[in-house]
Design a protein around this motif. Structure first.
Motif, PDB file in Angstrom:
ATOM      1  N   ALA A 195      11.859 -11.262  -3.129  1.00 47.71           N
ATOM      2  CA  ALA A 195      12.498  -9.948  -3.281  1.00 47.71           C
ATOM      3  C   ALA A 195      13.352  -9.897  -4.545  1.00 47.71           C
ATOM      4  O   ALA A 195      13.259  -8.949  -5.334  1.00 47.71           O
ATOM      5  CB  ALA A 195      13.346  -9.633  -2.047  1.00 47.71           C
ATOM      6  N   VAL A 196      14.169 -10.933  -4.752  1.00 46.45           N
ATOM      7  CA  VAL A 196      15.053 -10.942  -5.922  1.00 46.45           C
ATOM      8  C   VAL A 196      14.229 -10.967  -7.207  1.00 46.45           C
ATOM      9  O   VAL A 196      14.481 -10.199  -8.148  1.00 46.45           O
ATOM     10  CB  VAL A 196      16.035 -12.135  -5.866  1.00 46.45           C
ATOM     11  CG1 VAL A 196      16.737 -12.350  -7.204  1.00 46.45           C
ATOM     12  CG2 VAL A 196      17.059 -11.921  -4.757  1.00 46.45           C
ATOM     13  N   LYS A 197      13.198 -11.839  -7.229  1.00 48.90           N
ATOM     14  CA  LYS A 197      12.386 -11.926  -8.448  1.00 48.90           C
ATOM     15  C   LYS A 197      11.590 -10.645  -8.679  1.00 48.90           C
ATOM     16  O   LYS A 197      11.443 -10.206  -9.818  1.00 48.90           O
ATOM     17  CB  LYS A 197      11.459 -13.146  -8.390  1.00 48.90           C
ATOM     18  CG  LYS A 197      12.225 -14.468  -8.549  1.00 48.90           C
ATOM     19  CD  LYS A 197      11.285 -15.656  -8.662  1.00 48.90           C
ATOM     20  CE  LYS A 197      12.076 -16.928  -9.015  1.00 48.90           C
ATOM     21  NZ  LYS A 197      11.221 -18.118  -9.074  1.00 48.90           N
ATOM     22  N   SER A 198      11.046 -10.055  -7.613  1.00 52.98           N
ATOM     23  CA  SER A 198      10.233  -8.847  -7.840  1.00 52.98           C
ATOM     24  C   SER A 198      11.078  -7.656  -8.257  1.00 52.98           C
ATOM     25  O   SER A 198      10.658  -6.881  -9.113  1.00 52.98           O
ATOM     26  CB  SER A 198       9.366  -8.413  -6.655  1.00 52.98           C
ATOM     27  OG  SER A 198       9.293  -9.281  -5.626  1.00 52.98           O
ATOM     28  N   VAL A 199      12.248  -7.509  -7.648  1.00 51.74           N
ATOM     29  CA  VAL A 199      13.088  -6.362  -8.023  1.00 51.74           C
ATOM     30  C   VAL A 199      13.618  -6.556  -9.446  1.00 51.74           C
ATOM     31  O   VAL A 199      13.700  -5.613 -10.228  1.00 51.74           O
ATOM     32  CB  VAL A 199      14.233  -6.145  -7.013  1.00 51.74           C
ATOM     33  CG1 VAL A 199      15.186  -5.051  -7.474  1.00 51.74           C
ATOM     34  CG2 VAL A 199      13.658  -5.789  -5.638  1.00 51.74           C
TER      35      VAL A 199
ATOM     36  N   THR B 152       0.816  -1.228   0.000  1.00 56.19           N
ATOM     37  CA  THR B 152       0.000   0.000   0.000  1.00 56.19           C
ATOM     38  C   THR B 152       0.844   1.271   0.000  1.00 56.19           C
ATOM     39  O   THR B 152       0.368   2.320  -0.437  1.00 56.19           O
ATOM     40  CB  THR B 152      -0.991   0.036   1.189  1.00 56.19           C
ATOM     41  OG1 THR B 152      -0.263  -0.051   2.416  1.00 56.19           O
ATOM     42  CG2 THR B 152      -2.001  -1.101   1.097  1.00 56.19           C
ATOM     43  N   GLY B 153       2.089   1.172   0.463  1.00 58.67           N
ATOM     44  CA  GLY B 153       2.963   2.353   0.408  1.00 58.67           C
ATOM     45  C   GLY B 153       3.175   2.792  -1.036  1.00 58.67           C
ATOM     46  O   GLY B 153       3.215   3.990  -1.342  1.00 58.67           O
ATOM     47  N   ALA B 154       3.286   1.819  -1.941  1.00 60.67           N
ATOM     48  CA  ALA B 154       3.465   2.130  -3.364  1.00 60.67           C
ATOM     49  C   ALA B 154       2.180   2.705  -3.953  1.00 60.67           C
ATOM     50  O   ALA B 154       2.207   3.660  -4.730  1.00 60.67           O
ATOM     51  CB  ALA B 154       3.881   0.874  -4.131  1.00 60.67           C
TER      52      ALA B 154
ATOM     53  N   VAL C 253       6.365  -3.302  -2.268  1.00 60.89           N
ATOM     54  CA  VAL C 253       6.437  -2.049  -3.035  1.00 60.89           C
ATOM     55  C   VAL C 253       6.444  -2.362  -4.542  1.00 60.89           C
ATOM     56  O   VAL C 253       5.711  -1.741  -5.323  1.00 60.89           O
ATOM     57  CB  VAL C 253       7.677  -1.231  -2.597  1.00 60.89           C
ATOM     58  CG1 VAL C 253       7.941  -0.075  -3.549  1.00 60.89           C
ATOM     59  CG2 VAL C 253       7.486  -0.710  -1.168  1.00 60.89           C
ATOM     60  N   CYS C 254       7.226  -3.349  -4.937  1.00 64.76           N
ATOM     61  CA  CYS C 254       7.253  -3.737  -6.360  1.00 64.76           C
ATOM     62  C   CYS C 254       5.873  -4.243  -6.801  1.00 64.76           C
ATOM     63  O   CYS C 254       5.407  -3.916  -7.897  1.00 64.76           O
ATOM     64  CB  CYS C 254       8.286  -4.838  -6.602  1.00 64.76           C
ATOM     65  SG  CYS C 254       9.990  -4.287  -6.447  1.00 64.76           S
TER      66      CYS C 254
END
Ligand SMILES: *Cc1c(COP(=O)(O)O)cnc(C)c1O
Ligand SMILES: [Zn+2]
Length: 413
Positions: free
Chosen positions: A317-321, A220-222, A250-251
């Motif tokens: 995290a790695v896949k989303s970034v 929700t921050g994004a 965020v992603c």
């Protein structure tokens, strides 16, 4: 049928119904098999508009209810979570050769950290699932936010934190009435104990990554950043990274907005890790686009909230970034501590070390000349008052004075 169409394993791609599993993919296990919540995006694209958020009248993250995994509003706590301020600093931006600089102050959440966005959801899920006890392991913020959001509910809260957790965070837990165990060991060790206890006693586990609904709150921050910028988000967004759940959220938030046609361009998300606690940055650099390889380490850093040697959301995290087109940077403890001061004195926002780490990451890339002309936002994920001891390491001392002008003058220039 509920809103959720399925829980997707980030490693093998298996899809589970939301009533089928509580935590992770049974075939991949807790570390690799973290799950991602998906909705009926085709339906949402046809029925949901940007204006719906404003029209909800909610000045909190609950304005995004159609994009959250909540089935009924019955268990929503009245505490105002999210819709935190986004500040613009044009003069500072010019000094840093940026076209614009925004600071989103998530230290203004009810328990003073970004974690409230996730805990507010988990407290609802626990009640939907008929649980009596919620638990988590935490460096401090996840726990204090869980305790805060569970405080006024019938849920009991049992918390595991490393015995080195900052005093203010432990005090918060006790104030909210949680049962607190200070574990003789690191956060990584406390995490495993909480998981074992949750399994053995049937408690609902809010520990990072293992619970798929946390990332939904963390996205929700994004959503807010995009809406607060009138759906023209900045070129780059900086966020501190420990377990890797906040950055995954965020992603996901930006990706969902693009899927729904609410934004044209997705900002590049940049994860910032402390250089002595950077296993996700290392896994990201080694990523071949297929399998995520990672190595756990013995982490240490002044930024306690991102002091994680065994990151639980490393795969996501790695896949989303990678899918976002983002990257990672690492910063020294010295840079983190001075970023606390720089940020406070140039914006008035006092962040805890993990929050200021994001600003240290921005300054590092500014100094390397990599951000010239770009617009940037920094997520300050925790309030500086949570860890005054760290800030004290880099500030001067106040002057003790007798109550007379003469005594005062002796100290004036
Ligand atoms: C938890 C936390 C982070 C990092 O979130 P992860 O999901 O662990 O990567 C950053 N800053 C603060 C203040 C936090 O509490
Ligand atoms: Zn799987």
């Amino acid at each position: 049928m509920g809103k959720i169409t399925g829980l997707h394993c980030v490693t093998c791609g298996s899809v589970y119904g939301s009533n089928q599993v509580d935590y992770t993919c049974p075939s991949c296990g807790p570390r690799l098999g973290t799950l991602e919540v998906r909705y009926d995006y085709d339906h949402l694209r046809k029925t949901l508009t940007r204006e719906a958020f404003q029209d909800s009248g909610q000045l909190s993250m609950w304005r995004y209810l159609p994009l959250l995994p909540i089935e009924s509003e019955e268990f929503i706590q009245p505490l105002r979570v999210g819709w935190t301020p986004l500040y613009s600093f044009p003069k500072l931006a010019r000094e840093l050769k940026l076209s614009a600089l925004f600071v989103k102050d998530d230290g203004q959440n009810p328990t003073a950290s970004y974690k409230d966005r996730a805990s507010s959801i988990v407290v609802i899920k626990a009640q939907e699932k008929g649980k009596a006890v919620v638990t988590c392991a935490s460096t401090g913020n996840a726990a204090s936010s869980l305790a805060g959001f569970a405080a006024a509910t019938p849920l009991k809260t049992i918390i595991f934190v490393p015995k080195t957790a900052p005093e203010a965070k432990v005090a918060q837990l006790l104030v909210y009435g949680a049962r607190v165990f200070l574990v003789n060991g690191s956060y990584d060790v406390a995490y495993d104990l909480a998981a074992e206890a949750a399994e053995a006693y049937g408690w609902y586990n809010r520990s990072a990554a293992v619970n798929p609904y946390l990332v939904e709150g963390k996205k929700t921050g994004a959503l807010e950043l995009a809406e607060q910028m009138k759906w023209q988000p900045p070129d780059v967004v900086f966020v501190g990274v420990g377990d890797g759940s906040v950055i995954s959220g965020v992603c996901k938030g930006f990706a969902e907005l693009q899927t729904l046609g609410f934004i044209d361009k997705v900002p590049q998300v940049i994860g910032v890790q402390a250089e002595t606690s950077a296993p996700i940055a290392a896994a990201f650099d080694a990523f071949d686009g297929q399998d995520v390889w990672f190595e756990d380490i013995e982490a240490h850093t002044v930024a306690d909230s991102i002091c994680v040697g065994k990151p639980r959301d490393v795969v996501k995290a790695v896949k989303s970034v990678s899918a976002n087109g983002g990257r990672f940077v690492t910063v020294s403890d010295k840079a983190i501590l001075s970023a606390i001061i720089d940020l406070a004195r140039s914006t008035g926002v006092f962040g805890e070390p993990a929050g200021a780490a994001a600003y240290a990451g921005l300054l590092k890339l500014v100094n390397a000349g990599e951000l010239a002309g770009k617009s940037a936002a920094v997520l300050i994920t925790g309030n500086g008052l949570k860890d005054v001891a760290s800030a004290r390491k880099v500030i001067g001392k106040p002057i003790t004075v007798e109550p007379s002008l003469r005594a005062l003058e002796a100290h004036l220039p």
